[in-house]
Every structure is written in C-alpha cells, then in structure tokens.
Design a protein around this motif. Sequence first.
Motif, PDB file in Angstrom:
ATOM      1  N   SER A  29       1.010  -1.223   0.301  1.00  0.00           N
ATOM      2  CA  SER A  29       0.109   0.008   0.003  1.00  0.00           C
ATOM      3  C   SER A  29       0.744   1.230  -0.087  1.00  0.00           C
ATOM      4  CB  SER A  29      -0.988  -0.099   1.126  1.00  0.00           C
ATOM      5  OG  SER A  29      -1.876   1.130   1.078  1.00  0.00           O
ATOM      6  N   ALA A  30       0.864   2.191  -1.065  1.00  0.00           N
ATOM      7  CA  ALA A  30       1.846   3.207  -1.431  1.00  0.00           C
ATOM      8  C   ALA A  30       1.302   4.294  -0.134  1.00  0.00           C
ATOM      9  CB  ALA A  30       1.995   3.624  -2.760  1.00  0.00           C
ATOM     10  N   LEU A  31       2.403   5.162  -0.016  1.00  0.00           N
ATOM     11  CA  LEU A  31       2.103   6.376   0.686  1.00  0.00           C
ATOM     12  C   LEU A  31       1.269   7.447  -0.076  1.00  0.00           C
ATOM     13  CD1 LEU A  31       5.643   7.216   2.042  1.00  0.00           C
ATOM     14  CD2 LEU A  31       3.704   6.247   3.203  1.00  0.00           C
ATOM     15  N   PRO A  32       0.146   7.903   0.150  1.00  0.00           N
ATOM     16  CA  PRO A  32      -0.663   8.449  -0.620  1.00  0.00           C
ATOM     17  C   PRO A  32      -0.233   9.835  -0.653  1.00  0.00           C
ATOM     18  CG  PRO A  32      -1.840   8.253   1.463  1.00  0.00           C
ATOM     19  CD  PRO A  32      -0.600   7.428   1.564  1.00  0.00           C
ATOM     20  N   PRO A  33      -0.385  10.657  -1.796  1.00  0.00           N
ATOM     21  CA  PRO A  33       0.098  12.193  -1.961  1.00  0.00           C
ATOM     22  C   PRO A  33      -0.853  12.999  -1.128  1.00  0.00           C
ATOM     23  CG  PRO A  33      -0.943  11.508  -3.932  1.00  0.00           C
ATOM     24  CD  PRO A  33      -0.942  10.055  -3.021  1.00  0.00           C
ATOM     25  N   ALA A  34      -0.526  14.408  -0.750  1.00  0.00           N
ATOM     26  CA  ALA A  34      -1.356  15.172   0.005  1.00  0.00           C
ATOM     27  C   ALA A  34      -2.742  15.356  -0.757  1.00  0.00           C
ATOM     28  CB  ALA A  34      -0.790  16.400   0.042  1.00  0.00           C
ATOM     29  N   PRO A  35      -2.845  15.615  -1.933  1.00  0.00           N
ATOM     30  CA  PRO A  35      -3.981  15.892  -2.800  1.00  0.00           C
ATOM     31  C   PRO A  35      -5.114  14.839  -2.520  1.00  0.00           C
ATOM     32  CG  PRO A  35      -2.287  16.303  -4.268  1.00  0.00           C
ATOM     33  CD  PRO A  35      -1.704  15.873  -3.069  1.00  0.00           C
ATOM     34  N   VAL A  40      -9.928  12.917   0.538  1.00  0.00           N
ATOM     35  CA  VAL A  40     -10.755  12.004   1.499  1.00  0.00           C
ATOM     36  C   VAL A  40     -11.123  12.646   2.730  1.00  0.00           C
ATOM     37  CG1 VAL A  40     -10.409   9.809   2.723  1.00  0.00           C
ATOM     38  CG2 VAL A  40      -9.442  10.040   0.338  1.00  0.00           C
ATOM     39  N   ILE A  41     -10.188  13.317   3.218  1.00  0.00           N
ATOM     40  CA  ILE A  41     -10.639  14.078   4.587  1.00  0.00           C
ATOM     41  C   ILE A  41     -11.689  14.923   4.302  1.00  0.00           C
ATOM     42  CG2 ILE A  41      -9.557  15.713   6.412  1.00  0.00           C
ATOM     43  CD1 ILE A  41      -7.091  14.092   6.285  1.00  0.00           C
ATOM     44  N   GLU A  42     -11.673  15.659   3.438  1.00  0.00           N
ATOM     45  CA  GLU A  42     -12.551  16.797   3.033  1.00  0.00           C
ATOM     46  C   GLU A  42     -13.795  16.196   2.886  1.00  0.00           C
ATOM     47  OE1 GLU A  42     -14.206  20.345   0.469  1.00  0.00           O
ATOM     48  OE2 GLU A  42     -13.310  18.672  -0.333  1.00  0.00           O
ATOM     49  N   HIS A  43     -14.160  15.307   2.225  1.00  0.00           N
ATOM     50  CA  HIS A  43     -15.412  14.523   1.908  1.00  0.00           C
ATOM     51  C   HIS A  43     -15.639  13.923   3.305  1.00  0.00           C
ATOM     52  CE1 HIS A  43     -18.480  13.296  -0.457  1.00  0.00           C
ATOM     53  NE2 HIS A  43     -18.486  12.122   0.361  1.00  0.00           N
ATOM     54  N   LEU A  44     -15.096  13.385   4.170  1.00  0.00           N
ATOM     55  CA  LEU A  44     -15.288  12.876   5.398  1.00  0.00           C
ATOM     56  C   LEU A  44     -15.901  13.950   6.300  1.00  0.00           C
ATOM     57  CD1 LEU A  44     -12.527  10.125   6.349  1.00  0.00           C
ATOM     58  CD2 LEU A  44     -14.913   9.636   5.358  1.00  0.00           C
ATOM     59  N   ARG A  45     -15.264  14.962   6.220  1.00  0.00           N
ATOM     60  CA  ARG A  45     -15.668  16.372   7.094  1.00  0.00           C
ATOM     61  C   ARG A  45     -16.986  16.877   6.492  1.00  0.00           C
ATOM     62  NH1 ARG A  45     -10.481  18.649   7.614  1.00  0.00           N
ATOM     63  NH2 ARG A  45      -9.982  18.029   9.711  1.00  0.00           N
ATOM     64  N   LYS A  64     -13.860   6.791  -2.948  1.00  0.00           N
ATOM     65  CA  LYS A  64     -14.068   6.927  -4.502  1.00  0.00           C
ATOM     66  C   LYS A  64     -13.653   8.243  -4.963  1.00  0.00           C
ATOM     67  CE  LYS A  64     -17.947   4.779  -6.449  1.00  0.00           C
ATOM     68  NZ  LYS A  64     -19.439   4.479  -6.706  1.00  0.00           N
ATOM     69  N   VAL A  65     -14.041   9.438  -4.286  1.00  0.00           N
ATOM     70  CA  VAL A  65     -13.474  10.532  -4.497  1.00  0.00           C
ATOM     71  C   VAL A  65     -12.095  10.684  -4.754  1.00  0.00           C
ATOM     72  CG1 VAL A  65     -13.405  13.060  -3.846  1.00  0.00           C
ATOM     73  CG2 VAL A  65     -15.519  11.706  -3.796  1.00  0.00           C
ATOM     74  N   GLY A  66     -11.504  10.254  -3.728  1.00  0.00           N
ATOM     75  CA  GLY A  66     -10.020  10.180  -3.409  1.00  0.00           C
ATOM     76  C   GLY A  66      -9.191   9.351  -4.385  1.00  0.00           C
ATOM     77  N   LEU A  67      -9.938   8.113  -4.925  1.00  0.00           N
ATOM     78  CA  LEU A  67      -9.420   7.333  -6.114  1.00  0.00           C
ATOM     79  C   LEU A  67      -9.122   8.032  -7.282  1.00  0.00           C
ATOM     80  CD1 LEU A  67      -8.437   4.657  -7.226  1.00  0.00           C
ATOM     81  CD2 LEU A  67     -10.850   3.978  -7.455  1.00  0.00           C
ATOM     82  N   GLY A  68     -10.177   9.041  -7.524  1.00  0.00           N
ATOM     83  CA  GLY A  68     -10.343   9.865  -8.598  1.00  0.00           C
ATOM     84  C   GLY A  68      -9.078  10.839  -8.760  1.00  0.00           C
TER      85      GLY A  68
END
Length: 400
Positions: free
Chosen positions: A26-32, A37-42, A271-275
């Motif tokens: 599982s790679a390190l995700p980049p900040a965007p 993901v966090i923005e959508h969860l918020r 899903k948003v984060g995957l895009g």
Amino acid sequence: MSIDVARARADTPGTESVAHLNNAGSALPPAPVLDAVIEHLRLEAEIGGYEAAADRADRVEHTYDAIARLIGARPDEIAVVENATRAWDMAFYAMRFAPGDRILTSRAEYASNYIAPKHVADRTGASVEFVQVGDAGGVDVDALEGMLDERVKLVSLVHVPTQSGLVQPAAAVGAIARAAGVPLLLDACQSVGQMPVDVREFGCDMLSATGRKFLRGPRGTGFLYVRRDLAERLEPPLLDLHAAEWQADGSYRIRADARRFENWESYIAGKVGLGVAVDYALEWGLEAIRERVVALATRLRALLAEIDGVTVLDVGPERCAIATFAVAGRPASEVAAALGEERINVSVSPLSSSVADFAARGVTTDIVRASVHYYNTDEELDRLAGVVGRVAGRRQSTFS
Ligand SMILES: Cc1ncc(COP(=O)(O)O)c(C=O)c1O
C-alpha cells in the motif's frame, strides 16, 4: 519528462517519517488524495452522508472518467468497487462454465485467482490449467497458443504478480486470446499506477485493479473494467437495487453499463480520493513513472546481489518496481523486522501467496519483497541494502 523527486516527496507527507519500500503493499498517498478523502469525510460529518454524496456527485462521476482515461477505456466500462479481489471475482463469477470447459491461467497467479477458478471448476466439471512458463520466466505465449481450442472459455493472467518483479507479456497474450475469440481477464492490481496499462492495446476484455498500491489511492477502493458489449452479456453473480431495477411486473432489469458489477453502498470519500489519485498519476505521466521505478528497482537488485548470502529472485525479460530476495539462513520475517526497526518498510511474500510459482522456481521459503515508487531515493535504497547486509553478516558470524 522525468520525475521531479523533490516535488514528489514534498507532496508525500509520509516520506518524512519512513523509507517506504512497500508500495506493492500500500503506497504512501500524496497530499491531494489525503486532502480529498478528509475533506469529503468532513463534509459527510457536517451535512450528512447522502447530502455530501449529492453535493459532490460531479467528483464521484469524475472518478469513472479518470479511470477510463488511465486505462484507455470508456467511463461506462468501469465499475468502482472495494478492492481488486472483489472486482476480479465479480467478473470471473459472472462467466458460465460447463463440464469439459477449460480455464487457462499462469503459474504466477495470485492465490485468490487460482482458488476461485478451482472452486468453480470443482463445482462445474471445468478444468483449470497452467500455461507453461517460458525460458525468460513469464508465461510462454507459444505454449498458450498451442493450448487454445474450442473448449477454452477464459484466459486469466496476472500482469505483475504479487511475489516478483516479473511483467507478463499481456499484449502478446491478449492478441492470441483475441484471435481465438477467448476472453482475457487481466489482473492489473500490481501494474496500474507504475506503468502504462491500456485495455485496447492489451486486447483485454476484463481488468481488475486496486486503489491503494501503485496508484497511491485510498485503501478500500478498487475497480473493474469490462468491455461494454461483454458487460451487457455478463450477468453479475450478485445483484441489488443499484445493479438492477425492480420492475412493476415483478421482474428486474439489470443496468447496461459496467456499474452492474457494483453494489449500492460504497465508500464515497474513497471513491473521490481514487479519482484524485488517478489524476495525480496521470499528471506525472505513466511512462515517466515507469522509467523512474524501473531504474530504482534495477539499482536495488544490483545492490542486493552484491551482498554475500543474498539471492535476488526476480525473473523475466521485463521487470518492474518490485524486487524480491532471500537471505540464506535468515527467515524473511526477520529481515523485514530488522528493516522495520530502521523505519524501512518492506513486506514478506509467503509461499501461500502463489504456490505454483514458488514451486516452479524452486523457492522453498517465504521471501522479502521491496517495492519502490518514484518518490523513493537512492539514499533509501542504500540504507535498505546496509541493513540487509548486516542481517546477512549475522548469518556469516553464526556459521563461522
Ligand atoms: C497480483 C494481485 N492480485 C490481486 C490482489 C488483491 O488485491 P486486493 O487486496 O485489493 O483485493 C493482490 C494483492 O496483493 C495482488 O498482488
């Protein structure tokens, strides 16, 4: 264009705390990606989950467009699901097999991609057959061609195995399968995100992948591609009110696009984060990513090969970001633990992850898997080799 490593690292908060050489895990995700993901969860917490999904419907839709662009498909040929295994299973279990039918696959398959066909073969009287391994280590395309007859109903191939740096000749296999009119199901779980993958170029009819590996997307995301005309003919093994619609006359109608392989509830933030992860990979360019990861992995294999007691295990004329090795007299778990103590992440590929491949190659112990990404540095590789050298040295002193 080459990768700006400093920028890639600046975008990747995790590079400050670990030397992450477990990108095939599982790679390190980049900040965007993290931010999306966090923005959508918020937003879900602030306005409600359904409301957040409606508010960001365009971003969710964008994920299908981005994946389609990534693999040269159409958005209506994409289903977004929770992982690569579910994607693969939804396609595989949609196929129908009868007694005498043959499923051809490679020895390098991921365990699940053997277990599921064996499960179906045992229930239906079909058979699962391995295509011979060629001299170079990948699937032998001539042998595959020779095995094809009217009883072959599926060719299933792992593009990059879980347990080695091998890149299988997907395009050559696709061309042969296409000419014989047999569908090809390609497991691209370990290849998407580290190299260009194009379904039309590969001639594959179905393709499964995950978000968290080389694509650097969120965990718990994956996708399936099914060629549109095939999707319309394949009945998913599971149906719900998202995949199909209940009709007034008591029947149901399965939707026409590849989303018939999805189910209703899903991880919208993922899903948003995957895009976003797909956009991010496309921005770097898959050719540039491949060039960088191949160079790093080639250097890593050379460093490891110089260490007394270390055997580098990768095979094949084309190798990718994954370097696998064993240290004589030291269990893989011990090597991984020693690296972990120095905050260098690798993983262990157990024999059970690909029984037929290990057996064919005469590998009899679990092995260490180090997998690079473009944000890794030469200095990280040197540190890894240093620790492995020390562990291998312990073996020397134990025996002397
Ligand atoms: C080659 C291959 N296929 C499929 C999978 C399964 O992926 P997931 O865990 O996303 O279901 C893996 C996971 O390691 C893999 O290496």
